[in-house]
Design a protein around this motif. Structure first.
Motif, PDB file in Angstrom:
ATOM      1  N   GLN A 136       0.847  -1.188   0.000  1.00 55.51           N
ATOM      2  CA  GLN A 136       0.000   0.000   0.000  1.00 55.51           C
ATOM      3  C   GLN A 136       0.887   1.245   0.000  1.00 55.51           C
ATOM      4  N   PRO A 137       0.396   2.343  -0.563  1.00 57.73           N
ATOM      5  CA  PRO A 137       1.194   3.579  -0.550  1.00 57.73           C
ATOM      6  C   PRO A 137       1.498   4.018   0.885  1.00 57.73           C
ATOM      7  N   ALA A 138       2.657   4.610   1.044  1.00 58.61           N
ATOM      8  CA  ALA A 138       3.060   5.151   2.338  1.00 58.61           C
ATOM      9  C   ALA A 138       3.466   6.604   2.121  1.00 58.61           C
ATOM     10  N   TRP A 139       3.403   7.387   3.187  1.00 59.88           N
ATOM     11  CA  TRP A 139       3.640   8.817   3.073  1.00 59.88           C
ATOM     12  C   TRP A 139       4.714   9.267   4.051  1.00 59.88           C
ATOM     13  N   GLY A 140       5.391  10.310   3.673  1.00 59.66           N
ATOM     14  CA  GLY A 140       6.384  10.950   4.527  1.00 59.66           C
ATOM     15  C   GLY A 140       6.315  12.446   4.300  1.00 59.66           C
ATOM     16  N   ALA A 141       7.323  13.156   4.792  1.00 62.87           N
ATOM     17  CA  ALA A 141       7.399  14.604   4.639  1.00 62.87           C
ATOM     18  C   ALA A 141       8.749  14.956   4.018  1.00 62.87           C
ATOM     19  N   LEU A 142       8.808  16.143   3.393  1.00 61.47           N
ATOM     20  CA  LEU A 142      10.038  16.592   2.741  1.00 61.47           C
ATOM     21  C   LEU A 142      10.224  18.079   2.985  1.00 61.47           C
ATOM     22  N   LEU A 143      11.399  18.447   3.500  1.00 62.52           N
ATOM     23  CA  LEU A 143      11.776  19.841   3.688  1.00 62.52           C
ATOM     24  C   LEU A 143      12.831  20.178   2.638  1.00 62.52           C
ATOM     25  N   ILE A 144      12.571  21.239   1.865  1.00 62.64           N
ATOM     26  CA  ILE A 144      13.479  21.653   0.796  1.00 62.64           C
ATOM     27  C   ILE A 144      13.958  23.066   1.108  1.00 62.64           C
ATOM     28  N   THR A 145      15.280  23.236   1.178  1.00 59.69           N
ATOM     29  CA  THR A 145      15.850  24.550   1.456  1.00 59.69           C
ATOM     30  C   THR A 145      16.911  24.876   0.411  1.00 59.69           C
ATOM     31  N   SER A 146      17.170  26.177   0.267  1.00 64.42           N
ATOM     32  CA  SER A 146      18.224  26.606  -0.654  1.00 64.42           C
ATOM     33  C   SER A 146      18.879  27.873  -0.121  1.00 64.42           C
ATOM     34  N   ASN A 147      20.080  28.104  -0.608  1.00 59.36           N
ATOM     35  CA  ASN A 147      20.773  29.361  -0.325  1.00 59.36           C
ATOM     36  C   ASN A 147      21.164  29.954  -1.667  1.00 59.36           C
ATOM     37  N   PRO A 148      20.588  31.092  -2.045  1.00 57.43           N
ATOM     38  CA  PRO A 148      19.616  31.881  -1.283  1.00 57.43           C
ATOM     39  C   PRO A 148      18.234  31.225  -1.305  1.00 57.43           C
ATOM     40  N   LYS A 149      17.401  31.636  -0.369  1.00 60.40           N
ATOM     41  CA  LYS A 149      16.032  31.132  -0.341  1.00 60.40           C
ATOM     42  C   LYS A 149      15.244  31.780  -1.479  1.00 60.40           C
ATOM     43  N   GLY A 150      14.046  31.257  -1.713  1.00 56.76           N
ATOM     44  CA  GLY A 150      13.187  31.808  -2.760  1.00 56.76           C
ATOM     45  C   GLY A 150      13.258  31.065  -4.080  1.00 56.76           C
ATOM     46  N   ALA A 151      13.828  29.851  -4.095  1.00 56.52           N
ATOM     47  CA  ALA A 151      13.918  29.074  -5.333  1.00 56.52           C
ATOM     48  C   ALA A 151      12.584  28.417  -5.670  1.00 56.52           C
ATOM     49  N   ARG A 152      12.255  28.395  -6.976  1.00 55.95           N
ATOM     50  CA  ARG A 152      11.101  27.617  -7.445  1.00 55.95           C
ATOM     51  C   ARG A 152      11.457  26.142  -7.309  1.00 55.95           C
ATOM     52  N   VAL A 153      10.452  25.346  -6.960  1.00 58.88           N
ATOM     53  CA  VAL A 153      10.679  23.924  -6.700  1.00 58.88           C
ATOM     54  C   VAL A 153       9.834  23.089  -7.653  1.00 58.88           C
ATOM     55  N   THR A 154      10.488  22.136  -8.314  1.00 57.16           N
ATOM     56  CA  THR A 154       9.796  21.153  -9.146  1.00 57.16           C
ATOM     57  C   THR A 154      10.138  19.771  -8.599  1.00 57.16           C
ATOM     58  N   ILE A 155       9.109  18.945  -8.393  1.00 59.72           N
ATOM     59  CA  ILE A 155       9.326  17.582  -7.909  1.00 59.72           C
ATOM     60  C   ILE A 155       8.755  16.612  -8.921  1.00 59.72           C
ATOM     61  N   ASP A 156       9.607  15.735  -9.413  1.00 59.46           N
ATOM     62  CA  ASP A 156       9.203  14.740 -10.411  1.00 59.46           C
ATOM     63  C   ASP A 156       8.484  15.393 -11.585  1.00 59.46           C
ATOM     64  N   GLY A 157       8.971  16.564 -12.002  1.00 54.45           N
ATOM     65  CA  GLY A 157       8.421  17.253 -13.162  1.00 54.45           C
ATOM     66  C   GLY A 157       7.207  18.123 -12.883  1.00 54.45           C
ATOM     67  N   VAL A 158       6.757  18.200 -11.639  1.00 54.23           N
ATOM     68  CA  VAL A 158       5.577  18.992 -11.289  1.00 54.23           C
ATOM     69  C   VAL A 158       6.009  20.194 -10.448  1.00 54.23           C
ATOM     70  N   GLU A 159       5.724  21.421 -10.956  1.00 57.14           N
ATOM     71  CA  GLU A 159       6.083  22.613 -10.205  1.00 57.14           C
ATOM     72  C   GLU A 159       5.202  22.722  -8.965  1.00 57.14           C
ATOM     73  N   GLN A 160       5.827  23.032  -7.837  1.00 60.28           N
ATOM     74  CA  GLN A 160       5.136  23.101  -6.554  1.00 60.28           C
ATOM     75  C   GLN A 160       4.684  24.535  -6.273  1.00 60.28           C
ATOM     76  N   ASP A 161       3.634  24.654  -5.466  1.00 66.99           N
ATOM     77  CA  ASP A 161       3.204  25.965  -4.989  1.00 66.99           C
ATOM     78  C   ASP A 161       4.182  26.402  -3.900  1.00 66.99           C
ATOM     79  N   GLY A 162       4.664  27.616  -3.978  1.00 69.88           N
ATOM     80  CA  GLY A 162       5.583  28.119  -2.973  1.00 69.88           C
ATOM     81  C   GLY A 162       7.029  28.006  -3.426  1.00 69.88           C
ATOM     82  N   VAL A 163       7.903  28.618  -2.652  1.00 72.47           N
ATOM     83  CA  VAL A 163       9.336  28.636  -2.931  1.00 72.47           C
ATOM     84  C   VAL A 163      10.075  28.190  -1.676  1.00 72.47           C
ATOM     85  N   THR A 164      11.387  27.976  -1.816  1.00 75.52           N
ATOM     86  CA  THR A 164      12.175  27.543  -0.667  1.00 75.52           C
ATOM     87  C   THR A 164      12.309  28.659   0.356  1.00 75.52           C
ATOM     88  N   PRO A 165      12.297  28.323   1.637  1.00 74.95           N
ATOM     89  CA  PRO A 165      12.155  26.970   2.176  1.00 74.95           C
ATOM     90  C   PRO A 165      10.721  26.459   2.021  1.00 74.95           C
TER      91      PRO A 165
END
Length: 159
Positions: free
Chosen positions: A85-114
């Motif tokens: 069965q599917p299982a779930w976790g959490a992911l924290l993404i950070t960058s220096n500088p902050k404010g990076a656009r984030v794409t996960i598995d080809g899908v752009e996410q809402d929000g920027v780093t962190p």
């Protein structure tokens, strides 16, 4: 095949006890199979197992484990198919500088780093971080069930 023990006039242990055949498959493949606490290999797997009560454990790093109590008899052929069965976790993404656009598995996410994603499917994910006039970074994040993974990157200025 019967082997005769000429010294005692009896048959060998192999004939007296025999084995059972256990066929184990899983979705996804590659799960670790253990019998009575001893690792046997990865799925898909076919095993010769001593008869009697046995504990079958099938584990995959991205899914909850499967445990089953078996009662095997000599000559028995038993197949087990486990669909995790599917299982779930959490992911924290950070960058220096902050404010990076984030794409996960080809899908752009809402929000920027962190960026904190509290519910993401357990497994391996490709994370892409982008800021204009900065180097784009591609990272790999492995999210395990019920845990929080973290990825971070330095985004250097383009030259």
């Amino acid at each position: 095949l019967v082997a005769i023990d000429w010294f005692t006039g009896g048959t060998t242990r192999t004939w007296a006890y025999g084995t059972a055949e256990l066929v184990v498959n899983s979705k996804p493949d590659g799960a670790t199979v253990s019998i009575d606490g001893k690792a046997q290999g990865a799925t898909p797997l076919t095993l010769a197992v001593e008869p009697g009560p046995r504990i079958l454990l099938i584990t995959h790093p991205h899914h909850p484990r499967h445990v089953e109590h078996l009662e095997l008899t000599r000559g028995q052929r038993l197949a087990r198919q486990v669909t995790f069965q599917p299982a779930w976790g959490a992911l924290l993404i950070t960058s220096n500088p902050k404010g990076a656009r984030v794409t996960i598995d080809g899908v752009e996410q809402d929000g920027v780093t962190p960026l904190q994603l509290d519910r993401i499917l357990a497994g391996v994910h490709e994370v892409v971080l982008q800021i204009p006039q900065r180097t784009t970074r591609r990272l790999t994040a492995e999210v395990l069930p019920d845990t929080r993974a973290e990825v971070s990157a330095e985004l250097e200025r383009d030259r």
